[in-house]
Design a protein around this motif. Structure first.
Motif, PDB file in Angstrom:
ATOM      1  N   ASP A   1      -5.962  -2.082   6.541  1.00 45.64           N
ATOM      2  CA  ASP A   1      -5.461  -3.458   6.521  1.00 45.64           C
ATOM      3  C   ASP A   1      -5.965  -4.231   7.737  1.00 45.64           C
ATOM      4  N   GLU A   2      -6.010  -5.542   7.596  1.00 44.99           N
ATOM      5  CA  GLU A   2      -6.216  -6.464   8.709  1.00 44.99           C
ATOM      6  C   GLU A   2      -7.296  -5.989   9.701  1.00 44.99           C
TER       7      GLU A   2
ATOM      8  N   TRP B   1      -4.218   0.374   2.202  1.00 38.04           N
ATOM      9  CA  TRP B   1      -3.535  -0.916   1.960  1.00 38.04           C
ATOM     10  C   TRP B   1      -4.433  -1.789   1.092  1.00 38.04           C
TER      11      TRP B   1
ATOM     12  N   TRP C   1       0.768  -4.639  -0.334  1.00 46.59           N
ATOM     13  CA  TRP C   1       1.735  -5.282   0.571  1.00 46.59           C
ATOM     14  C   TRP C   1       1.593  -6.791   0.601  1.00 46.59           C
TER      15      TRP C   1
ATOM     16  N   TYR D   1       9.818  -5.264   3.062  1.00 48.14           N
ATOM     17  CA  TYR D   1       9.628  -5.050   4.497  1.00 48.14           C
ATOM     18  C   TYR D   1      11.003  -5.107   5.181  1.00 48.14           C
TER      19      TYR D   1
ATOM     20  N   TRP E   1       8.288  -1.870  10.056  1.00 49.43           N
ATOM     21  CA  TRP E   1       7.354  -2.071  11.168  1.00 49.43           C
ATOM     22  C   TRP E   1       8.200  -2.303  12.412  1.00 49.43           C
TER      23      TRP E   1
HETATM   24  C1  ACM Z   1       0.541  -4.537   6.856  1.00 47.64           C
HETATM   25  O1  ACM Z   1       1.668  -5.054   6.868  1.00 47.64           O
HETATM   26  N1  ACM Z   1      -0.398  -4.959   7.689  1.00 47.64           N
HETATM   27  C2  ACM Z   1       0.211  -3.465   5.933  1.00 47.64           C
END
Ligand code: ACM
Ligand code: ZN
Length: 520
Positions: free
Chosen positions: A268-269, A318, A336, A363, A402
């Motif tokens: 991801d990202e 992801w 996500w 989340y 997270w």
């Molecule tokens: C994510 O929340 N960057 C998977």
């Protein structure tokens, strides 16, 4: 009880007294009854093996992987299952049904989950939580019949696994699990029906690695651990062969710590700014005939998947990773973000396996103001028919925690409880009437509190009006706080997006209430 039985309960006459000691005849290994015996001991019941045990646990190959039949009769209790997890869930049901006085209603329960993947994702990289706390959470998961702990073990803020081969990794991050602790957590989880899937997020979210070994970034320049949340420019170089050699040696060391046949490699990202000016990345693209940076990330993921294959593991990624047309063949996708909506829909249409973790619904680090108990419960996706090998199949639900903003055990637990139980119910049996569910959830939280777990009080489960606006806005402002001057140049996005972005995101949270996002 949560989750509700997803099958039949046939009541019989009579109430049965559980004998002490509890004698057990078991066709499976000791692992299948280990958690039951430990929990029984906590309530003052000893248990021992006996050929004519009061509880008889027998193999019934006809039943699905996690299904069970639990018959509670005067003559004794019979458990039927095809696998150890079925036994664990049957005994969990039994334990929850036994009253304070050690008696239980005679009945036959036939039960099986609707989803094969019932997960909780736990980020221990942003803030570290010790092995004891991870085990406490695993025990709560098992009591909710959840079967996957997705353990997010590295990110920009830290690396959490002891490495004998690359010791600077754990030394730089200070807080970490020893390899012995990791094996112990995985074994503890296994006895509770929970698979532990590690995540080493890459190629982005890797300052935890690069703070120790900067030579595996494109510039090779020294960097430190990130001090705040957000998305950072510094990522692993996907062009240099030495990066792959390093990752292979690292994964060769880490893979054997986890019995799971799956391994999450993030994806991801991953901002591509550094790759764009890197000669090694450019050369690799030329060599491989790759024409986009997204595909270079795909090439990177395929190399990592090949390393995992040596260890008998398949990768989970992801959904950002689907931006690449090059993908590991045997991957599973974890959805996500709606921002990567289109490739996800195509992937699913082509029969790709995937796990549902929509940030707007699952989340748990977001406050109840944004993701209330009721909203979670009412946004149920259609799982269709579920089996690992089913075509076009969502494997199930995974709630994510997270920890950018979670620093204490109390706060962590309050974010998880009661909402983890909503995910557990959706994944095991699906949603029904909210009021009825809420009553069971309140009872379940009383039991959870007795085990010393911190929970969000009932009055805060579904905040309304101004209180809700304030709580949500405060969270968003903290999440998108401006980076320090020292970090400014390193941040790629998210933390720099300003008030407008925060407002937009908040309005999406509020608008999308009461309806499931249709993206496939
Ligand atoms: C994510 O929340 N960057 C998977
Ligand atoms: Zn590079």
């Amino acid at each position: 009880m949560i989750p509700r039985i997803n099958g039949n309960v046939q009541m019989r006459d009579g109430v049965i007294c559980i004998p002490n000691p509890i004698t057990i005849r078991n066709d499976f290994t000791e692992k299948a009854v280990h958690a039951f015996s430990e929990r029984a001991a906590e309530s003052g019941f000893q248990s021992e093996t006996a050929e004519n045990g009061f509880i008889s646990i027998v193999k019934n190959e006809v039943l699905e992987k996690e299904a069970y039949v639990l018959s509670i009769r005067k003559e004794g209790i019979r458990v039927e299952a095809s696998g150890e997890q079925g036994v664990i869930w049957a005994l969990t049901t039994l334990q929850k049904k036994i009253g304070q006085n050690g008696s239980v209603q005679a009945e036959t329960v036939t039960d099986a989950p609707r989803a094969v993947h019932r997960g909780l994702h736990l980020d221990v990289a942003r803030h570290f939580f010790d092995a004891g706390e991870v085990k406490r959470i695993i025990e709560q998961m098992s009591l909710a019949k959840m079967n996957v702990l997705h353990w997010h073990l590295s990110d920009d803020q830290g690396w959490r696994i002891e490495s004998k081969r690359f010791p600077k990794l754990h030394e730089t991050s200070a807080d970490y699990y020893t390899q012995e602790e990791i094996r112990d957590v995985a074994a503890y989880a296994g006895e509770r029906g929970v698979e532990v899937i590690p995540e080493i997020d890459m190629p982005g979210h890797t300052r935890g690695i690069l703070a120790a070994y900067p030579e595996y970034s494109c510039s090779g320049k020294k960097t430190g651990l990130a001090k705040a949340g957000g998305v950072y420019r510094r990522i692993l170089c996907a062009g240099a062969d030495k990066t792959y050699k390093f990752l292979e040696e690292l994964l060769d060391e880490i893979c054997p710590l986890f019995p799971s046949e799956r391994f999450h490699i993030g994806g991801d990202e991953a901002p591509k700014a550094e790759w764009k000016s890197c000669p090694a990345c450019g050369a690799k693209m030329k060599e491989q005939g790759i024409t986009s940076y997204e595909d270079l990330q795909g090439y990177f993921s395929v190399q990592i998947a090949e390393i995992l294959k040596k260890h008998g593991k398949r990768p989970i990624l992801w959904n950002d990773s689907l931006e690449s047309r090059i993908r590991p063949k045997d991957m599973q996708m974890q959805y996500w973000s709606v921002d990567y909506n289109k490739p996800s829909a195509e992937y699913i249409a082509q029969g790709g396996q995937w796990i549902y973790s929509d940030m707007f619904e699952l989340y748990l680090d977001y406050p109840h103001a944004m993701t209330s108990v009721k909203k979670m419960y009412e946004n149920q996706i259609d799982l269709g028919s579920c089996a690992y090998d089913a075509k076009n199949s969502p494997l199930g639900y995974e709630a994510c925690v997270w920890t950018e903003q979670i620093t204490t055990v109390e706060e962590l637990e309050k974010r998880i409880f009661p909402r983890m139980y909503v995910a557990a119910e959706l994944a095991w049996c699906g949603a029904g009437d909210y009021e009825e569910f809420e009553d069971r959830l309140r009872d379940e939280m009383k039991e959870t509190e007795k085990r010393g777990i911190s929970i969000t009080p009932y009055k805060d489960w579904n905040p309304e009006g101004q209180k809700r606006q304030q709580e949500a806005s405060a969270f968003m402002a903290a999440m998108h706080a401006k980076p320090s001057d020292e970090e400014k140049g390193e941040v790629a996005e998210s933390s720099e997006m300003g008030e407008d972005f925060q407002k937009k995101l908040l309005s999406r949270f509020f608008q999308e209430e009461g309806k499931c996002e249709a993206f496939y």
